[in-house]
Design a protein around this motif. Structure first.
Motif, mmCIF file in Angstrom:
data_model
loop_
_atom_site.group_PDB
_atom_site.id
_atom_site.type_symbol
_atom_site.label_atom_id
_atom_site.label_comp_id
_atom_site.label_asym_id
_atom_site.label_seq_id
_atom_site.Cartn_x
_atom_site.Cartn_y
_atom_site.Cartn_z
ATOM 1 N N ILE A 45 -28.162 10.441 -50.575
ATOM 2 C CA ILE A 45 -27.610 8.988 -49.935
ATOM 3 C C ILE A 45 -27.931 9.086 -48.479
ATOM 4 N N PHE A 52 -24.739 2.282 -47.843
ATOM 5 C CA PHE A 52 -25.153 3.480 -48.517
ATOM 6 C C PHE A 52 -26.450 3.022 -49.352
ATOM 7 N N VAL A 67 -26.874 13.974 -47.279
ATOM 8 C CA VAL A 67 -26.616 12.866 -46.803
ATOM 9 C C VAL A 67 -27.153 12.607 -45.229
ATOM 10 N N VAL A 77 -18.899 10.133 -45.949
ATOM 11 C CA VAL A 77 -19.186 10.033 -47.343
ATOM 12 C C VAL A 77 -18.074 10.676 -47.964
ATOM 13 N N CYS A 111 -17.003 5.119 -46.483
ATOM 14 C CA CYS A 111 -17.045 5.581 -45.263
ATOM 15 C C CYS A 111 -15.891 5.311 -44.816
#
Length: 124
Positions: A45, A52, A67, A77, A111
């Motif tokens: 991600i 995202f 991430v 995340v 988030c």
């Protein structure tokens, strides 16, 4: 005698150069694991422009998800319900990871700093 010392110094310098070659070969050898790491990073991600990408990601149960924060602001995340996963704060320009839940299903995430950033992790 002085010529012999100079020749010996030249030979030693050349063999050091050969050592550099070995180092280069080591770098090539380490590129193989880097390729493997790239394959492992398929579950990724990215956070960029306060969004995202991808918005929906499908992974296997228990799979590691990388991430990457390409923004300057910190992001997370974080699973929206049940605390299934949470990266904690990832500073701008840094990366982190989490392990996907072991139970199949669809997991909304956001988030915590920027609630308008939303996505879905689908675990198969």
């Amino acid at each position: 005698m002085l010529a012999a010392i100079a020749a010996l110094s030249f030979t030693t310098a050349c063999s050091d150069s050969g050592g550099g070659s070995t180092s280069t070969n080591s770098s090539r050898a380490s590129s193989t694991p880097a390729s493997a790491a790239t394959d492992a990073d398929a579950a990724r991600i990215t956070m960029k422009n306060f969004a995202f990408s991808p918005v929906t990601l499908t992974v296997k149960a228990g799979e590691k998800v990388t991430v990457v924060n390409d923004d300057s602001a910190a992001h997370t995340v974080t699973a929206s319900q049940g605390g299934a996963f949470d990266t904690g704060s990832i500073a701008g320009g840094k990366s982190g990871n989490f392990t996907a839940p072991s139970k199949a299903g669809s997991y909304a995430f956001t988030c915590t700093f920027h609630p308008n950033m939303k996505g879905t992790l689908t675990v198969s």
